[in-house]
Design a protein around this motif. Sequence first.
Motif, PDB file in Angstrom:
ATOM      1  N   PRO A  64      43.095  36.692  27.358  1.00  0.00           N
ATOM      2  CA  PRO A  64      42.798  37.106  28.467  1.00  0.00           C
ATOM      3  C   PRO A  64      41.578  36.637  29.365  1.00  0.00           C
ATOM      4  N   LYS A  68      41.907  33.658  33.578  1.00  0.00           N
ATOM      5  CA  LYS A  68      42.890  34.836  33.695  1.00  0.00           C
ATOM      6  C   LYS A  68      44.361  34.354  33.379  1.00  0.00           C
ATOM      7  N   THR A  70      46.360  35.903  31.682  1.00  0.00           N
ATOM      8  CA  THR A  70      47.491  37.267  31.664  1.00  0.00           C
ATOM      9  C   THR A  70      48.132  37.134  33.084  1.00  0.00           C
ATOM     10  N   ASP A  71      47.275  36.992  34.108  1.00  0.00           N
ATOM     11  CA  ASP A  71      47.733  37.048  35.498  1.00  0.00           C
ATOM     12  C   ASP A  71      48.496  35.586  35.671  1.00  0.00           C
ATOM     13  N   ARG A  74      52.182  36.633  34.470  1.00  0.00           N
ATOM     14  CA  ARG A  74      52.628  37.360  35.330  1.00  0.00           C
ATOM     15  C   ARG A  74      53.116  36.632  36.727  1.00  0.00           C
ATOM     16  N   ASP A  75      52.376  35.689  37.168  1.00  0.00           N
ATOM     17  CA  ASP A  75      52.700  35.031  38.322  1.00  0.00           C
ATOM     18  C   ASP A  75      54.073  34.116  37.940  1.00  0.00           C
ATOM     19  N   GLU A  78      57.009  36.177  37.970  1.00  0.00           N
ATOM     20  CA  GLU A  78      57.384  36.498  39.324  1.00  0.00           C
ATOM     21  C   GLU A  78      58.017  35.413  40.120  1.00  0.00           C
ATOM     22  N   LYS A  84      58.693  41.652  41.127  1.00  0.00           N
ATOM     23  CA  LYS A  84      57.506  41.899  40.816  1.00  0.00           C
ATOM     24  C   LYS A  84      57.345  42.239  39.386  1.00  0.00           C
ATOM     25  N   GLY A  86      54.540  43.749  36.348  1.00  0.00           N
ATOM     26  CA  GLY A  86      53.150  44.464  36.123  1.00  0.00           C
ATOM     27  C   GLY A  86      53.010  44.263  34.639  1.00  0.00           C
ATOM     28  N   TYR A  87      51.649  44.524  34.160  1.00  0.00           N
ATOM     29  CA  TYR A  87      51.396  44.574  32.712  1.00  0.00           C
ATOM     30  C   TYR A  87      50.401  45.568  32.144  1.00  0.00           C
ATOM     31  N   SER A  89      47.602  45.785  28.744  1.00  0.00           N
ATOM     32  CA  SER A  89      47.149  44.825  27.607  1.00  0.00           C
ATOM     33  C   SER A  89      46.122  45.611  26.888  1.00  0.00           C
ATOM     34  N   PHE A 118      54.529  43.120  29.508  1.00  0.00           N
ATOM     35  CA  PHE A 118      54.928  42.734  30.981  1.00  0.00           C
ATOM     36  C   PHE A 118      56.278  43.508  31.100  1.00  0.00           C
TER      37      PHE A 118
END
Length: 288
Positions: A64, A68, A70-71, A74-75, A78, A84, A86-87, A89, A118
């Motif tokens: 993590p 970033k 994890t983000d 997610r991106d 998407e 969309k 979410g997650y 952790s 996720f």
Amino acid sequence: MRRKLFFALFILCFQVISAWCEEIVIASWNIRHPGEYQKEFLAEAGLLVSKNDIDILALQEVNPYWGKFTDAIRDALEQATDVKWGYFSSDVNQHIKDAAVGKEYYNSFRYDQTNVIFYRTDRFTGSNRYKDYSFHKFYECDYKVDKNSLLVVSLREIQTGINFNLVNIHLPAGNSEHRYRDFDTVQSLFDSLPDRNGKIMMGDFNLNYNEVYGHFPYVGVKEPTTLRTKGGFANDYDHFAYNKAVNSHIVMRPARVKKGGKYVIGAPDFKEMISDHAPVIMSVDFSK
């Protein structure tokens, strides 16, 4: 005219309901927190999810802190699916140092190995239950394991209102004594979840199918999922364990993922650039 209009509305409503009341595809994957090949991994993760219509993705060994990451995952999801995500952790759990509790010793390993789930936010709402189990207060926790990376998530399917529980685990690899101790702990955790709701434990057990079978109501996967250096598969360490409330609604039994992305799962370059584990997948339909 009214009959035709009524029939058309009926068909439209049926199509809308059918679109929502569909199977839930769940995947689990130990990703070995890739380093220099981050760009390749993110593209592969997006293709994996889009090609297999995955709705929930449980990952182990996510770093993590690395840009970033994890983000970034997610991106990528998407971008690949145009919905969309979410997650939740286990990064919110207490980051223990190597700790002795009574006669037991717990290894912290590295702080850069967390578990993440996720999920598609257009299909589910949910919560991370780390406070319910005191994962944020390790010494008060009844379910102590190495790394303190257990992740328990409750999800609710928006359209049907059905609730179910997911547990993401990663048992120790090198120390067999700790592995079997922690395996007993995650069994107790699984049993603590209510049987009236669906519950699924998934992740890298570092135990083969024959060692896991019989300790949960239902277990998969039976085929090898870890990768050899020169290609092919070695050990069947990645599994799903679940209860009768899930088994009664199974659409696709747990199995190793067959549809990858750019890289062939099981090939040497997949291990080198993406992960030393293949993803595993299953699906359920709680509306049936």
